[in-house]
Design a protein around this motif. Sequence first.
Motif, PDB file in Angstrom:
ATOM      1  N   ARG A  23     -12.868  -1.071  -9.346  1.00 45.02           N
ATOM      2  CA  ARG A  23     -11.709  -0.189  -9.228  1.00 45.02           C
ATOM      3  C   ARG A  23     -10.992  -0.472  -7.926  1.00 45.02           C
ATOM      4  O   ARG A  23     -11.620  -0.706  -6.897  1.00 45.02           O
ATOM      5  CB  ARG A  23     -12.161   1.268  -9.261  1.00 45.02           C
ATOM      6  CG  ARG A  23     -12.528   1.704 -10.662  1.00 45.02           C
ATOM      7  CD  ARG A  23     -12.796   3.175 -10.714  1.00 45.02           C
ATOM      8  NE  ARG A  23     -11.602   3.943 -10.383  1.00 45.02           N
ATOM      9  CZ  ARG A  23     -11.551   5.245 -10.495  1.00 45.02           C
ATOM     10  NH1 ARG A  23     -12.584   5.921 -10.919  1.00 45.02           N
ATOM     11  NH2 ARG A  23     -10.459   5.899 -10.189  1.00 45.02           N
ATOM     12  N   ALA A  24      -9.668  -0.466  -8.031  1.00 44.70           N
ATOM     13  CA  ALA A  24      -8.896  -0.644  -6.805  1.00 44.70           C
ATOM     14  C   ALA A  24      -9.323   0.459  -5.852  1.00 44.70           C
ATOM     15  O   ALA A  24      -9.193   1.638  -6.166  1.00 44.70           O
ATOM     16  CB  ALA A  24      -7.409  -0.560  -7.102  1.00 44.70           C
ATOM     17  N   HIS A 116      -5.420   0.906   0.520  1.00 46.28           N
ATOM     18  CA  HIS A 116      -5.818   1.106  -0.875  1.00 46.28           C
ATOM     19  C   HIS A 116      -5.262  -0.053  -1.683  1.00 46.28           C
ATOM     20  O   HIS A 116      -4.049  -0.246  -1.723  1.00 46.28           O
ATOM     21  CB  HIS A 116      -5.213   2.436  -1.354  1.00 46.28           C
ATOM     22  CG  HIS A 116      -5.645   2.877  -2.709  1.00 46.28           C
ATOM     23  ND1 HIS A 116      -4.954   3.831  -3.407  1.00 46.28           N
ATOM     24  CD2 HIS A 116      -6.682   2.509  -3.479  1.00 46.28           C
ATOM     25  CE1 HIS A 116      -5.560   4.038  -4.565  1.00 46.28           C
ATOM     26  NE2 HIS A 116      -6.607   3.246  -4.631  1.00 46.28           N
ATOM     27  N   LEU A 119      -3.158  -3.485  -5.571  1.00 45.32           N
ATOM     28  CA  LEU A 119      -2.519  -2.609  -6.546  1.00 45.32           C
ATOM     29  C   LEU A 119      -1.462  -3.340  -7.365  1.00 45.32           C
ATOM     30  O   LEU A 119      -0.703  -4.154  -6.849  1.00 45.32           O
ATOM     31  CB  LEU A 119      -1.845  -1.447  -5.810  1.00 45.32           C
ATOM     32  CG  LEU A 119      -2.773  -0.526  -5.008  1.00 45.32           C
ATOM     33  CD1 LEU A 119      -1.946   0.448  -4.168  1.00 45.32           C
ATOM     34  CD2 LEU A 119      -3.725   0.232  -5.924  1.00 45.32           C
TER      35      LEU A 119
ATOM     36  N   ALA B  15      -4.404   5.074  -9.328  1.00 49.39           N
ATOM     37  CA  ALA B  15      -5.676   4.339  -9.350  1.00 49.39           C
ATOM     38  C   ALA B  15      -6.846   5.257  -9.006  1.00 49.39           C
ATOM     39  O   ALA B  15      -7.982   4.979  -9.367  1.00 49.39           O
ATOM     40  CB  ALA B  15      -5.627   3.157  -8.377  1.00 49.39           C
ATOM     41  N   PHE B  17      -7.349   8.025 -10.336  1.00 49.17           N
ATOM     42  CA  PHE B  17      -7.714   8.819 -11.518  1.00 49.17           C
ATOM     43  C   PHE B  17      -7.983   7.972 -12.751  1.00 49.17           C
ATOM     44  O   PHE B  17      -8.801   8.334 -13.585  1.00 49.17           O
ATOM     45  CB  PHE B  17      -6.607   9.837 -11.828  1.00 49.17           C
ATOM     46  CG  PHE B  17      -6.196  10.619 -10.622  1.00 49.17           C
ATOM     47  CD1 PHE B  17      -7.079  11.525 -10.054  1.00 49.17           C
ATOM     48  CD2 PHE B  17      -4.971  10.413 -10.015  1.00 49.17           C
ATOM     49  CE1 PHE B  17      -6.738  12.225  -8.906  1.00 49.17           C
ATOM     50  CE2 PHE B  17      -4.624  11.102  -8.872  1.00 49.17           C
ATOM     51  CZ  PHE B  17      -5.502  12.010  -8.312  1.00 49.17           C
ATOM     52  N   PHE B  18      -7.254   6.879 -12.912  1.00 47.30           N
ATOM     53  CA  PHE B  18      -7.387   6.054 -14.108  1.00 47.30           C
ATOM     54  C   PHE B  18      -8.060   4.742 -13.735  1.00 47.30           C
ATOM     55  O   PHE B  18      -7.775   4.180 -12.684  1.00 47.30           O
ATOM     56  CB  PHE B  18      -6.005   5.742 -14.707  1.00 47.30           C
ATOM     57  CG  PHE B  18      -5.236   6.953 -15.168  1.00 47.30           C
ATOM     58  CD1 PHE B  18      -5.887   8.121 -15.551  1.00 47.30           C
ATOM     59  CD2 PHE B  18      -3.851   6.918 -15.242  1.00 47.30           C
ATOM     60  CE1 PHE B  18      -5.171   9.234 -15.985  1.00 47.30           C
ATOM     61  CE2 PHE B  18      -3.123   8.014 -15.682  1.00 47.30           C
ATOM     62  CZ  PHE B  18      -3.785   9.185 -16.046  1.00 47.30           C
ATOM     63  N   SER B  19      -8.884   4.227 -14.626  1.00 44.13           N
ATOM     64  CA  SER B  19      -9.551   2.961 -14.321  1.00 44.13           C
ATOM     65  C   SER B  19      -8.722   1.773 -14.786  1.00 44.13           C
ATOM     66  O   SER B  19      -9.131   0.636 -14.640  1.00 44.13           O
ATOM     67  CB  SER B  19     -10.928   2.918 -14.978  1.00 44.13           C
ATOM     68  OG  SER B  19     -10.780   2.914 -16.377  1.00 44.13           O
TER      69      SER B  19
END
Lengths: 266, 85
Positions: A23-24, A116, A119, B15, B17-19
């Motif tokens: 996951r990012a 983060h 993306l 990102a 919340f959603f994969s």
Amino acid sequence: MSADGIAAPPGASPLAAIRAVPRAGWHVATVAATHRETPNASRIELDVDGWPGNAAGQHLDVRLTAPDAYTATRSYSIASSGDSTRVVLAVDKLPDGEVSPFLVDDLRAGDQLEVHGPLGAFFVWRPAVESGDDRPVQLIAGGSGVVPLYAMAHAHADASDPTPFRLLYSVRTPRDVYFADEWRALAAASAPLQVDLVYTRQAPDDWPAPPGRITREALEAAVIPAAERPRVYVCGSTGFVERVADWLVGLGHAPGDIRTERYGGT
Amino acid sequence: MTGHLDGNALAGPLADFFSFDITTTTGRCNACGTVAEFARAMVYMSGAGTVVRCATCDHVLAVLVDTGERAWIDLAGVSAIEVRR
Ligand SMILES: Cc1cc2nc3c(=O)[nH]c(=O)nc-3n(C[C@H](O)[C@H](O)[C@H](O)COP(=O)(O)OP(=O)(O)OC[C@H]3O[C@@H](n4cnc5c(N)ncnc54)[C@H](O)[C@@H]3O)c2cc1C
Ligand SMILES: [Zn+2]
């Protein structure tokens, strides 16, 4: 490439493709170096702990936290790509901005930031051997919008990708060109790249056109014609992107072939 | 922040919340039926939250409010989404 949402290349072993998609995530970045990119912008090199690598064109979000726990988050395109944990940004200073003056003027080597990413899989370019798409590529940038397009051109050169690339880059003055030396080196590399500049405030002395905002005619003259079905990436302030995208559609480019990224502002 | 953005800017906020990557996810607009990647939607961010509008008809596709402790994601303007892996 292990960036979120970026498929493994078709040629890769099937075992390599079977892995949990990371996951990012949020990472701690340490500033390795900063330097003036232009009189109004800084290049910021970060060492990002646990960075999984990124594709050309992706961005990250930077979160700053004040002592009173107030936070501000802004997006920045990544000028670098590949597996390295060294991530390069280039940030333009908006004089009345909350975040960019700090990043451009105050950040020093050794400082730490929360980032983060990587993306976004939409505004991304991958080499023809991975994407299976060898149509020519037109890049169109206004100001700092050149950052993700530079990552694409760099990845294109690194891969010695034969896809024809052309960049149309609108800048205020000659001193405002980001990655000026790098563009010269990329244009001389084996991967085909042509760079066209438009000056909006002040042009070099011997420049054939007076400075001014890009026009529909100038755009038409400097982009790969719609008949060649180029894939087009447009990035910059919201007003610039929308003007250019409208003209491109008017010139016959299919809306689905045009990928845009708006940075905000007008 | 004046001036709108587009759905590329949703990648980070969603990102958490959603994969899946929201920017390449397509959504069908409830109002006009247009199917497009969320990256192509118009995004209006303010202190109160984030509003996502259809680029074709301006209909509100989604609203995101994130207080840090809780997040509210309203997708009422979208009738279906297709996720790319
Ligand atoms: C996906 C994405 C990638 C981005 N990548 C980069 C990048 O690589 N380099 C970079 O320098 N910036 C980039 N930006 C813009 C960046 O996220 C910030 O918006 C910018 O740094 C301004 O932040 P600020 O806090 O200084 O200004 P704010 O305090 O947010 O705004 C100050 C004033 O400037 C106006 N403004 C906000 N953004 C812009 C803009 N882009 N152009 C003109 N006026 C604006 C606002 O309306 C306001 O009046 C990107 C934006 C997005 C969405
Ligand atoms: Zn619609």
